[in-house]
Scaffold this motif. Sequence first.
Motif, PDB file in Angstrom:
ATOM      1  N   THR A   1       4.370  -4.446  -7.518  1.00 32.40           N
ATOM      2  CA  THR A   1       4.607  -3.027  -8.085  1.00 32.40           C
ATOM      3  C   THR A   1       4.628  -1.929  -7.256  1.00 32.40           C
ATOM      4  OG1 THR A   1       3.412  -3.405 -10.424  1.00 32.40           O
ATOM      5  CG2 THR A   1       3.694  -1.491 -10.225  1.00 32.40           C
ATOM      6  N   GLY A   2       5.897  -0.684  -6.781  1.00 29.89           N
ATOM      7  CA  GLY A   2       6.018  -0.048  -6.375  1.00 29.89           C
ATOM      8  C   GLY A   2       6.459  -0.201  -5.505  1.00 29.89           C
ATOM      9  N   ASP A   3       8.091   0.979  -5.350  1.00 26.74           N
ATOM     10  CA  ASP A   3       8.619   0.429  -3.934  1.00 26.74           C
ATOM     11  C   ASP A   3       7.815   0.260  -2.475  1.00 26.74           C
ATOM     12  OD1 ASP A   3      10.565   0.043  -5.437  1.00 26.74           O
ATOM     13  OD2 ASP A   3      11.319   2.165  -5.951  1.00 26.74           O
ATOM     14  N   ALA A   4       6.907   1.395  -2.862  1.00 26.05           N
ATOM     15  CA  ALA A   4       6.119   1.182  -1.072  1.00 26.05           C
ATOM     16  C   ALA A   4       5.211   0.525  -1.482  1.00 26.05           C
ATOM     17  CB  ALA A   4       5.288   2.581  -1.383  1.00 26.05           C
ATOM     18  N   THR A   5       4.508  -0.856  -1.641  1.00 30.68           N
ATOM     19  CA  THR A   5       3.935  -1.288  -1.614  1.00 30.68           C
ATOM     20  C   THR A   5       4.607  -3.034  -1.375  1.00 30.68           C
ATOM     21  OG1 THR A   5       2.191  -0.615  -3.166  1.00 30.68           O
ATOM     22  CG2 THR A   5       2.137  -2.709  -2.570  1.00 30.68           C
ATOM     23  N   ARG A   6       6.268  -2.697  -2.174  1.00 32.44           N
ATOM     24  CA  ARG A   6       6.660  -3.848  -1.654  1.00 32.44           C
ATOM     25  C   ARG A   6       7.707  -3.899  -0.214  1.00 32.44           C
ATOM     26  NH1 ARG A   6       9.049  -1.725  -6.731  1.00 32.44           N
ATOM     27  NH2 ARG A   6       8.697  -3.589  -8.050  1.00 32.44           N
ATOM     28  N   MET A   7       8.106  -2.903   0.203  1.00 34.06           N
ATOM     29  CA  MET A   7       8.385  -2.859   1.467  1.00 34.06           C
ATOM     30  C   MET A   7       7.268  -2.225   2.551  1.00 34.06           C
ATOM     31  SD  MET A   7      11.219  -1.976   1.663  1.00 34.06           S
ATOM     32  CE  MET A   7      11.253  -1.014   3.159  1.00 34.06           C
ATOM     33  N   PHE A   8       5.705  -2.688   2.575  1.00 34.90           N
ATOM     34  CA  PHE A   8       4.616  -2.678   2.764  1.00 34.90           C
ATOM     35  C   PHE A   8       4.764  -3.929   3.164  1.00 34.90           C
ATOM     36  CE2 PHE A   8       0.712  -3.062   3.889  1.00 34.90           C
ATOM     37  CZ  PHE A   8       0.215  -2.535   4.987  1.00 34.90           C
ATOM     38  N   VAL A   9       4.593  -4.516   2.355  1.00 35.14           N
ATOM     39  CA  VAL A   9       4.416  -6.842   2.496  1.00 35.14           C
ATOM     40  C   VAL A   9       5.923  -6.845   2.638  1.00 35.14           C
ATOM     41  CG1 VAL A   9       4.487  -8.512   0.462  1.00 35.14           C
ATOM     42  CG2 VAL A   9       2.784  -6.041  -0.052  1.00 35.14           C
ATOM     43  N   ARG A  10       7.049  -6.720   2.226  1.00 33.09           N
ATOM     44  CA  ARG A  10       8.201  -7.193   3.757  1.00 33.09           C
ATOM     45  C   ARG A  10       8.244  -7.085   5.063  1.00 33.09           C
ATOM     46  NH1 ARG A  10      12.685  -4.167  -0.391  1.00 33.09           N
ATOM     47  NH2 ARG A  10      12.128  -5.484  -2.197  1.00 33.09           N
ATOM     48  N   THR A  11       6.948  -6.160   5.980  1.00 32.11           N
ATOM     49  CA  THR A  11       7.053  -5.209   6.951  1.00 32.11           C
ATOM     50  C   THR A  11       5.889  -6.346   7.629  1.00 32.11           C
ATOM     51  OG1 THR A  11       7.923  -3.209   6.373  1.00 32.11           O
ATOM     52  CG2 THR A  11       6.578  -3.961   8.987  1.00 32.11           C
ATOM     53  N   MET A  12       4.777  -7.073   6.997  1.00 29.51           N
ATOM     54  CA  MET A  12       4.015  -7.294   7.537  1.00 29.51           C
ATOM     55  C   MET A  12       4.894  -8.916   7.195  1.00 29.51           C
ATOM     56  SD  MET A  12       0.244  -5.876   5.330  1.00 29.51           S
ATOM     57  CE  MET A  12      -0.295  -7.914   6.304  1.00 29.51           C
ATOM     58  N   LEU A  13       5.834  -9.329   5.938  1.00 29.84           N
ATOM     59  CA  LEU A  13       6.101 -10.872   6.283  1.00 29.84           C
ATOM     60  C   LEU A  13       7.174 -11.325   7.153  1.00 29.84           C
ATOM     61  CD1 LEU A  13       6.627 -11.032   2.425  1.00 29.84           C
ATOM     62  CD2 LEU A  13       4.970 -11.712   3.744  1.00 29.84           C
ATOM     63  N   MET A  14       7.496  -9.639   7.391  1.00 31.60           N
ATOM     64  CA  MET A  14       8.674  -9.225   8.350  1.00 31.60           C
ATOM     65  C   MET A  14       8.282  -9.585  10.409  1.00 31.60           C
ATOM     66  SD  MET A  14      11.774  -6.636   9.481  1.00 31.60           S
ATOM     67  CE  MET A  14      10.739  -5.132  10.046  1.00 31.60           C
ATOM     68  N   SER A  15       6.887  -8.744  10.087  1.00 34.11           N
ATOM     69  CA  SER A  15       5.906  -8.853  11.443  1.00 34.11           C
ATOM     70  C   SER A  15       5.729 -10.936  11.644  1.00 34.11           C
ATOM     71  CB  SER A  15       5.164  -7.785  11.184  1.00 34.11           C
ATOM     72  OG  SER A  15       5.655  -7.060  11.144  1.00 34.11           O
ATOM     73  N   ALA A  16       5.379 -11.290  11.279  1.00 36.01           N
ATOM     74  CA  ALA A  16       4.733 -12.751  11.083  1.00 36.01           C
ATOM     75  C   ALA A  16       5.567 -13.492  11.729  1.00 36.01           C
ATOM     76  CB  ALA A  16       4.358 -13.221   9.569  1.00 36.01           C
ATOM     77  N   ARG A  17       7.215 -13.296  10.602  1.00 41.92           N
ATOM     78  CA  ARG A  17       8.047 -14.571  11.366  1.00 41.92           C
ATOM     79  C   ARG A  17       8.916 -13.416  12.766  1.00 41.92           C
ATOM     80  NH1 ARG A  17      10.026 -13.219   5.308  1.00 41.92           N
ATOM     81  NH2 ARG A  17       9.370 -15.999   4.839  1.00 41.92           N
TER      82      ARG A  17
END
Length: 207
Positions: free
Chosen positions: A74-90
């Motif tokens: 829920t929430g655009d800011a949270t989606r961006m936060f999660v995407r950033t973490m996933l991208m960092s791991a990759r």
Amino acid sequence: MPQPSDSSTRGDADPTAIDQASEKTATTTLSYTLDSGDRIVSVGGDWDGFARDNDGSEILARTVIGRRLDEFITGDATRMFVRTMLMSARTLKRSIRRPYRCDSPQFRRLMEMTIVPLAQEMLDVRHHQIRAEPLPYTITIAAVTSTAASGFVKRCSICNRIRAGKVWSEVDAAVIDGRLAAAAAAALRVIYGVCPDCLHSAGHRHP
């Protein structure tokens, strides 16, 4: 663990959108595997058992597999936060750990998310409860999807604090300080985002 983004009893999302409607606490590690497009391809741990215990029939394994993780956040800011973490791991090709809160109406629950990079840009995402403690009173959360609505407060999807006035704090602290009415605290209408402290710490989080 993914949860419906329009749940009326959620506490936080968690960046991973774990269900928060439970009076019980999770005692096992729950996990899911994402493909390179962030679709859920498998789940692990007692996934369905946890979903049923939390009135989450809509997030049983057969329902979530094949869907994008974004659908449960829920929430655009949270989606961006999660995407950033996933991208960092990759990008870094190493595991990333992140503490967060996943409260139910009766409990504060401190959790940890671990993102482990796999072959072919896949990721293994694990959620483990560190501890739980009872809240001073039951807090029911209703997510508001539009800022055009009235009577809501902003809540951080990571630490579960709210912004009452200009201060981010626990709900009970806001009541004690007089920044939030007790009646409003018992049935909070919130819109989700990420507070400045969590945004800052994300940039300095080490595996």
